[in-house]
Design an enzyme around this catalytic site. Sequence first.
Site, PDB file in Angstrom:
ATOM      1  N   ASP A  47       0.791  -1.240   0.000  1.00 59.27           N
ATOM      2  CA  ASP A  47       0.000   0.000   0.000  1.00 59.27           C
ATOM      3  C   ASP A  47       0.828   1.298   0.000  1.00 59.27           C
ATOM      4  OD1 ASP A  47      -1.989  -1.886   0.208  1.00 59.27           O
ATOM      5  OD2 ASP A  47      -2.917  -1.076   1.998  1.00 59.27           O
ATOM      6  N   HIS A  87     -10.684   0.616  -2.775  1.00 56.94           N
ATOM      7  CA  HIS A  87     -12.048   0.618  -2.246  1.00 56.94           C
ATOM      8  C   HIS A  87     -13.073   1.169  -3.240  1.00 56.94           C
ATOM      9  CE1 HIS A  87     -10.497  -0.422   1.638  1.00 56.94           C
ATOM     10  NE2 HIS A  87      -9.873   0.723   1.837  1.00 56.94           N
ATOM     11  N   HIS A  91     -17.388   2.751   0.321  1.00 57.29           N
ATOM     12  CA  HIS A  91     -16.896   1.617   1.122  1.00 57.29           C
ATOM     13  C   HIS A  91     -17.296   1.713   2.593  1.00 57.29           C
ATOM     14  CE1 HIS A  91     -13.973  -1.315   2.779  1.00 57.29           C
ATOM     15  NE2 HIS A  91     -14.348  -1.940   1.677  1.00 57.29           N
ATOM     16  N   LYS A 145      -7.041  -5.002  -2.963  1.00 58.51           N
ATOM     17  CA  LYS A 145      -7.816  -5.540  -1.837  1.00 58.51           C
ATOM     18  C   LYS A 145      -8.729  -4.462  -1.275  1.00 58.51           C
ATOM     19  CE  LYS A 145      -4.086  -4.280   1.196  1.00 58.51           C
ATOM     20  NZ  LYS A 145      -4.805  -3.209   1.900  1.00 58.51           N
ATOM     21  N   CYS A 190      -2.118  -2.457   7.486  1.00 56.26           N
ATOM     22  CA  CYS A 190      -2.011  -3.397   6.359  1.00 56.26           C
ATOM     23  C   CYS A 190      -0.724  -4.219   6.371  1.00 56.26           C
ATOM     24  CB  CYS A 190      -2.234  -2.659   5.051  1.00 56.26           C
ATOM     25  SG  CYS A 190      -3.955  -2.092   4.937  1.00 56.26           S
TER      26      CYS A 190
HETATM   27  C1  VGL Z   1      -4.706   0.989   5.595  1.00 51.81           C
HETATM   28  C2  VGL Z   1      -6.263   1.944   6.978  1.00 51.81           C
HETATM   29  C3  VGL Z   1      -7.234   1.789   6.028  1.00 51.81           C
HETATM   30  C4  VGL Z   1      -3.281   0.560   5.390  1.00 51.81           C
HETATM   31  C5  VGL Z   1      -5.666   0.816   4.625  1.00 51.81           C
HETATM   32  O1  VGL Z   1      -2.844   0.453   4.221  1.00 51.81           O
HETATM   33  O2  VGL Z   1      -2.584   0.312   6.392  1.00 51.81           O
HETATM   34  N1  VGL Z   1      -5.013   1.531   6.769  1.00 51.81           N
HETATM   35  N2  VGL Z   1      -6.929   1.226   4.850  1.00 51.81           N
HETATM   36 ZN    ZN Z   2      -8.367   1.121   3.309  1.00 56.94          ZN
END
Ligand code: VGL
Ligand code: ZN
Length: 243
Positions: A47, A87, A91, A145, A190
């Site tokens: 991410d 998302h 979402h 995801k 994540c």
């Molecule tokens: C994430 C919060 C919401 C992350 C993703 O990538 O850690 N954190 N969505």
């Molecule tokens: Zn997220």
Amino acid sequence: MSGIDRRSFLKFASGAALATGGAGHLAEALAQGKITPGPKDVFIVVDVQKCFIPGGSLAVEKGDEIVPLINAIAKKFENVVMTQDWHTADHVSFASQHEGKKPFETVQLAYGTQVLWPDHCVQGTEGAEFAPGLDIPHATLVIRKGYHRDVDSYSTFLEADKKTPTGLTGYLKARGIKRAYLAGLATDFCVGWSAIDARAAGFKAAVIEDACRGINLGGTGLEAAWKEMVAKGVGRIQSTDLA
Ligand code: VGL
Ligand code: ZN
């Protein structure tokens, strides 16, 4: 790794190996010098997206700092997988979808407690793009995801319902991968959930701490995440531990 860090790491790693069969391989590798990634290792870049770096809607402090380090680490691995939080615009993890709720509050959903976030990483938007400067042309797979409206997915292996697979386990197993090294954003969401699920799926796993940044929800989230990762056999290493 300094002498003292190294001793405490080796002690941790062998203890974890006894307890969980987890990070003993790292202790062995480090005892002989550095860890040299090979064909059975994968680097999972989690991410590293515009929304999660300064200027983004869910910015992780200093999230942009890890980009050059991640590029350098990726060069050491023949197998690299990248992930994108991806998302729907409506979402369920977005505070904007819950009347009277603000970001960082929680709600109860069918699968458990869900932290609510500012809108982020909406499919096809600029915020969902990889961070500027991220340069890993030899990455072989991008896993997206969090694309089911009603289920979040911090983990890149299993959605938050703990039963819907993303397909990454099958991909890695089919390719003979045994060990996963993870870095990216955010350490306590994540990256951490993905590392724990990598272990649950039968892989060895280690998080490269200096190539991650955390959200540290409530001021304690980062420490709690490390505690849980270590308890579940996830290795805690630094980029300098890699040859
Ligand atoms: C994430 C919060 C919401 C992350 C993703 O990538 O850690 N954190 N969505
Ligand atoms: Zn997220």
